[in-house]
Structure formats: structure tokens, C-alpha cells
Design an enzyme around this catalytic site. Structure first.
Site, mmCIF file in Angstrom:
data_model
loop_
_atom_site.group_PDB
_atom_site.id
_atom_site.type_symbol
_atom_site.label_atom_id
_atom_site.label_comp_id
_atom_site.label_asym_id
_atom_site.label_seq_id
_atom_site.Cartn_x
_atom_site.Cartn_y
_atom_site.Cartn_z
ATOM 1 N N GLY A 55 0.917 -1.176 0.026
ATOM 2 C CA GLY A 55 0.117 -0.163 0.117
ATOM 3 C C GLY A 55 0.751 1.135 0.075
ATOM 4 N N GLY A 59 -0.748 7.693 0.672
ATOM 5 C CA GLY A 59 -1.211 7.900 2.087
ATOM 6 C C GLY A 59 -0.140 7.394 2.809
ATOM 7 C CB ILE A 60 -0.672 5.245 5.874
ATOM 8 C CG1 ILE A 60 -1.384 6.061 6.434
ATOM 9 C CG2 ILE A 60 0.437 4.714 6.890
ATOM 10 C CD1 ILE A 60 -2.324 5.337 7.655
ATOM 11 N N GLY A 61 1.184 4.498 3.614
ATOM 12 C CA GLY A 61 2.411 3.673 3.120
ATOM 13 C C GLY A 61 3.401 4.629 2.358
ATOM 14 C CB SER A 66 -8.705 0.455 11.819
ATOM 15 O OG SER A 66 -9.674 1.368 12.128
ATOM 16 C CE1 TYR A 94 -10.754 -0.729 6.714
ATOM 17 C CE2 TYR A 94 -11.608 0.595 8.786
ATOM 18 C CZ TYR A 94 -10.535 0.360 7.760
ATOM 19 O OH TYR A 94 -9.293 0.831 8.225
#
Length: 275
Positions: free
Chosen positions: A13, A17-19, A134, A159
Site C-alpha cells: 500500500g 497515503g500512510i504507505g 484500525s 471494514y
């Protein structure tokens, strides 16, 4: 923090974003980062920025996950950290080419398969596995008879359920491979492209009306900090859950060993592995 110089770290990922933020931070700390993403163009852009070679994968196709694992094993004589960061949520219930609900496959089955296929290399390297879950996993449930959300699909529910399943499997993985460092973490509510399929929510958050909401969001750079911390900390990781680089309490179900054993067996069968 231990010295990350020379460590080989696979970040999934990593195209946004975060990745992407984590890949940059880990690279800046001296690690040999291998960014993995779904988008060939975006992954190539991050790889070019870091001066490395990226890899692509489609988590909605388990055969492609196996192909990625083979590429990584061929390319990496050692893997010090596998950062399972890729994930997503979708407004509609979709079925993958493998016959599974897409949210569950992308957030749970695919990273589980990749981790299992790389386990021997991780063990040889004295490596660790870090998973982006999460806090939503605390609202999830795992119905072993309905892992594909056939009984009334709701995107946020699917999710949360998939993230709880991933957290459960992560703890079971830590129990089965105690020689490896294993942890999962909550990155915060991150302002990124993660929820791009949630068109109305994404449009609102990026509109003038949604501007106040953005003040409460975590930046991708902040969200990546715990991933980077867990990749480099010298403290032992035994399947713990972390928030803001500190141990936190996971959902009660995340530590249910009986449920974990059953889920491990089912997940192994689904991805074609011996439990």
C-alpha cells in the site's frame, strides 16, 4: 530506535497515503525500502523518488499475491520487516475472482497469504511483521459462517469485521511464530486516498463544508509514525496492539484463542495453505 540502515523493509500500500509516507520516512532512516502498490504509475513514482525499484500487486487476485511473494523471495535474500499496510473499503459488496467478498480478501486474506509465503525468509532474517489495522476493529464481529458479508452488506461494518479478523490472525501468527516480532497498530483517522471509493464522504471531506472536519484528521506522515516506530524499535513485539507508538488495549475478541484457531484454519483453506 535501532539503526534502520541496511534493513530491507517491504511496505505494501506504498503508492499513496500512510504507505507512501512510511516508505519515505523509512528510506530517510537508511532502510532499503521496497514499495509495493496496486497502481503501477503511482508505485513507480514513489520508487523513482526513493531511487529504488517498486513492485505491484492486485490484492483482489490471490494468484497475484503469490506472484508478488515469488518476486520478493527472488529479489530479497533477507526481509527484516514486512509492513502489511495495504487495505480498503468499498460502498458496494463486490466478489473477487477468487470468490470472496472484496473487503475481507483485501484487508485479511491477501496480507495473510503474503505473510505466510514470506514466513521462512522472515524467520531466517530474524524479521518482524507490522500490520496496519484500525481502532474500528473494536466495533467488528467475526461470524465464521458469514465472512463474506452475505447477510446484509454495510461497508463500514464489513471494514470493521475484516480489520478485527486481521488483528485476530496477527495475534495467532505471533503465538505460532514467537521468534518473530509481530504487532499491529491504529494509524489514526488519516486524511488520505484510502476511502476514495466512499465517494460522498470523500467529496464532503474535501469540500469547503468539510474543512472543519479536516482539522481532526491525522496526516499520512503522522499516521506512518507508528509503523516506522514498530519497524525500528528494540522492544520485543509479541502480537501487541499500538496507538501513537504506545501499547494499547485491542478488542477483547482479538485475543480469543479459540476463535483465532478456527479463523486460522478457515483462512488457510481459503488461500490454499496448510494450517
Amino acid at each position: 530506535m535501532q539503526n534502520l540502515a541496511g534493513k530491507t523493509i517491504v511496505v505494501t500500500g506504498a503508492s499513496a497515503g500512510i504507505g507512501a509516507a512510511a516508505a519515505r520516512q523509512l528510506h530517510a532512516a537508511g532502510a532499503n525500502v521496497i514499495p509495493v502498490g496496486r497502481s503501477a504509475d503511482k508505485t513507480a513514482a514513489i520508487a523513482k523518488e526513493l531511487g529504488v525499484e517498486g513492485l505491484t500487486v492486485d490484492y483482489t487476485n490471490l494468484a497475484d499475491v503469490r506472484r508478488l511473494a515469488g518476486d520478493l523471495l527472488e529479489r530479497c535474500p533477507r526481509i527484516d520487516v514486512l509492513a502489511n499496510n495495504a487495505g480498503g473499503l468499498w460502498t458496494q459488496r463486490n466478489i473477487t475472482v477468487d470468490g470472496y467478498e472484496q473487503t475481507f480478501q483485501v484487508n485479511c486474506l491477501a496480507p495473510y497469504l503474503l505473510t505466510r509465503l514470506l514466513t521462512d525468509r522472515l524467520r531466517e532474517s530474524g524479521g518482524r511483521v507490522v500490520i496496519t489495522t484500525s481502532d474500528n476493529h473494536k466495533t467488528g464481529k467475526v461470524n465464521l459462517d458469514d465472512l463474506d458479508s452475505e447477510q446484509g452488506y454495510k461497508s463500514q461494518k464489513a471494514y470493521a469485521n475484516s480489520k478485527l479478523a486481521a488483528a485476530i490472525l496477527n495475534r495467532e501468527y505471533a503465538r505460532r511464530y514467537p521468534e518473530l516480532g509481530v504487532a499491529d497498530f491504529h494509524p489514526g483517522v488519516v486524511a488520505s486516498e484510502f476511502s476514495r471509493d466512499m465517494k460522498l464522504m470523500h467529496a464532503f471531506a474535501n469540500s469547503p463544508l468539510g474543512k472543519p472536519m479536516r482539522h481532526f484528521l491525522t496526516s499520512p506522515e503522522q499516521g506512518a509514525e507508528t509503523l516506522v516506530y514498530l519497524s525500528g524499535t528494540t522492544e520485543p513485539l509479541h502480537g501487541g496492539y499500538y496507538v501513537k507508538s504506545k501499547p494499547a488495549k485491542p478488542a477483547k475478541l482479538a485475543s480469543d484463542e479459540n476463535l483465532a484457531n478456527e479463523l486460522w484454519e478457515i483462512t488457510s483453506r481459503r488461500v490454499g495453505l496448510v494450517a
